[in-house]
Motif scaffolding. Structure first.
Motif, PDB file in Angstrom:
ATOM      1  N   THR A  49       0.855  -1.194   0.000  1.00 51.06           N
ATOM      2  CA  THR A  49       0.000   0.000   0.000  1.00 51.06           C
ATOM      3  C   THR A  49       0.883   1.232   0.000  1.00 51.06           C
ATOM      4  OG1 THR A  49      -1.459   1.392   1.358  1.00 51.06           O
ATOM      5  CG2 THR A  49      -0.293  -0.341   2.519  1.00 51.06           C
ATOM      6  N   ILE A  50       0.475   2.242  -0.750  1.00 48.33           N
ATOM      7  CA  ILE A  50       1.291   3.465  -0.778  1.00 48.33           C
ATOM      8  C   ILE A  50       1.156   4.259   0.516  1.00 48.33           C
ATOM      9  CG2 ILE A  50       1.164   3.689  -3.295  1.00 48.33           C
ATOM     10  CD1 ILE A  50      -0.716   6.179  -2.696  1.00 48.33           C
ATOM     11  N   ASP A  51       0.184   3.885   1.361  1.00 47.16           N
ATOM     12  CA  ASP A  51      -0.085   4.689   2.566  1.00 47.16           C
ATOM     13  C   ASP A  51       0.941   4.509   3.681  1.00 47.16           C
ATOM     14  OD1 ASP A  51      -2.304   5.504   1.225  1.00 47.16           O
ATOM     15  OD2 ASP A  51      -3.768   4.653   2.618  1.00 47.16           O
ATOM     16  N   ARG A 106      -0.508   6.430  -7.272  1.00 49.16           N
ATOM     17  CA  ARG A 106      -0.527   4.966  -7.167  1.00 49.16           C
ATOM     18  C   ARG A 106       0.144   4.286  -8.359  1.00 49.16           C
ATOM     19  NH1 ARG A 106      -5.874   3.769  -4.424  1.00 49.16           N
ATOM     20  NH2 ARG A 106      -6.411   2.515  -6.216  1.00 49.16           N
TER      21      ARG A 106
HETATM   22  O1  F6P Z   1      -5.291   2.613   0.413  1.00 48.84           O
HETATM   23  C1  F6P Z   1      -4.559   3.292  -0.518  1.00 48.84           C
HETATM   24  C2  F6P Z   1      -5.306   4.488  -1.041  1.00 48.84           C
HETATM   25  O2  F6P Z   1      -4.530   4.948  -2.118  1.00 48.84           O
HETATM   26  C3  F6P Z   1      -5.622   5.595  -0.044  1.00 48.84           C
HETATM   27  O3  F6P Z   1      -4.545   6.477   0.193  1.00 48.84           O
HETATM   28  C4  F6P Z   1      -6.772   6.284  -0.715  1.00 48.84           C
HETATM   29  O4  F6P Z   1      -7.559   6.961   0.215  1.00 48.84           O
HETATM   30  C5  F6P Z   1      -7.515   5.140  -1.323  1.00 48.84           C
HETATM   31  O5  F6P Z   1      -6.569   4.134  -1.561  1.00 48.84           O
HETATM   32  C6  F6P Z   1      -8.249   5.456  -2.599  1.00 48.84           C
HETATM   33  O6  F6P Z   1      -8.912   4.306  -3.003  1.00 48.84           O
HETATM   34  P1  F6P Z   1      -9.698   4.101  -4.359  1.00 48.84           P
HETATM   35  O7  F6P Z   1      -8.689   4.018  -5.460  1.00 48.84           O
HETATM   36  O8  F6P Z   1     -10.426   2.827  -4.169  1.00 48.84           O
HETATM   37  O9  F6P Z   1     -10.578   5.294  -4.508  1.00 48.84           O
END
Ligand code: F6P
Length: 318
Positions: free
Chosen positions: A125-127, A252
């Motif tokens: 995860t990038i978080d 991402r």
């Molecule tokens: O969990 C990683 C993440 O990139 C979060 O930082 C972000 O809030 C979320 O995914 C966005 O998710 P999605 O691509 O499903 O909108």
């Protein structure tokens, strides 16, 4: 262990492909059959399973995204959905499952382990929001993507002598904002872990104006709140033109950094070793540069500590 499966789940992260490659190739050199599962737990539930060989993972180490595809599948929290997935694994003779993803994906893996499937989690995860590991796969690349964007925003921001507010990803964890904010020379870093007042933000902007700074860079994690409102308030109160850039999903994508490729390769390799040792319900991490593994239940209870020291350094260097 004769046959294992691999899936990626939740938000994709650069380096997931390098981890898939490592799992597949480590399994194959140890004469373990590998199957890929498309679209995470959703695909598992629907039986989207296919055999993988060495060439299935050729030419992917440098690619962003995930060749296995991914999905968010909140229904997997329901016991009957997990039971069906465990059934699918049993029907296919899959004894071990490697799950690459974040905390939600790990909760799914924990559920499957409770149903007798040997599961190992790899943090992707990038978080960087998992407390038990210093780093998650994808965070390093995402930081660099943010820094690259900040450098570009800085050029135009300085030319116009504006305030630039840059929103980065991170729902509950401000690591991306903190690390990229420090590396990008932000004057203000707003993260969900740290309370701040409107007055404090305005003060740093006004201090910058007094110091005749050419620009003022506010990096804000998405979890903090409405960045559009924050940007408007900065402009209204400070009287300095302010522009908001929401970096969004650009963070991402992209080719994984060397760090992420190496981390992913080490973690993928270790995941297969753990399965060969008969382990289950473990998640892999890195602590002080070493590859470690934790009990999945314990790992999910560890809250990511906020790096106060780094925050202080960033603020001292403004
Ligand atoms: O969990 C990683 C993440 O990139 C979060 O930082 C972000 O809030 C979320 O995914 C966005 O998710 P999605 O691509 O499903 O909108």
């Amino acid at each position: 262990m004769k046959k294992i499966g691999i899936l990626t789940s939740g938000g994709d992260a650069p380096g997931m492909n390098a981890a898939i490659r490592a799992v597949v190739r480590t399994a194959l050199v140890n004469n373990i059959e590998v199957v890929g599962i498309h679209k995470g737990y959703l695909g598992l539930h629907e039986g989207e399973i296919f055999p993988m060989d060495r060439s299935s993972v050729s030419d992917i180490i440098q690619k962003g995204g995930t060749i296995l595809k991914t999905a968010r599948f909140p229904e997997f929290a329901q016991p009957e959905v997990r039971e069906k997935a465990a059934q699918v694994l049993k029907i296919y003779g899959i004894e071990g499952l490697v799950v690459i993803g974040g905390d939600g994906s790990f909760r799914g893996a924990k559920g499957l382990a409770e149903l007798g499937i040997k599961t190992i989690g790899i943090p992707g995860t990038i978080d960087n929001d998992l407390g038990y590991t210093d780093r998650t796969i994808g965070f390093d690349t995402a930081q660099n993507t943010v820094i690259d964007a900040i450098n570009k925003i800085r050029d135009t921001s300085s030319s116009h002598q504006r305030v630039s507010v840059v929103e980065v990803m991170g729902r509950d964890c401000g690591d991306l904002a903190l690390y990229a904010g420090l590396a990008g020379g932000a004057t203000t870093i707003l993260v969900p872990e740290k309370k701040f007042t409107k007055e404090e933000i305005i003060k740093t902007v006004m201090d910058g104006k007094r110091q005749k700074k050419h620009h003022n860079l506010v990096v804000i994690a998405e979890g903090v709140g409405n960045s559009d409102e924050i940007a408007k308030e900065i402009e209204e109160i400070s009287g300095i033109e302010t522009r908001l850039t929401v970096l969004g999903h650009i963070q991402r994508g992209g080719a994984p950094s060397a760090y992420d490729r190496i981390l992913a390769s080490r973690m993928g390799h270790r995941a297969v070793e753990l399965l060969m040792e008969g382990k289950s319900a473990r998640v892999i991490g890195t602590v002080k540069g070493e590859i470690v593994d934790y009990d999945i239940h314990e790992a999910l209870t560890i809250k990511r500590p906020f790096n106060e020291k780094l925050y202080q350094i960033a603020m001292d260097l403004v």
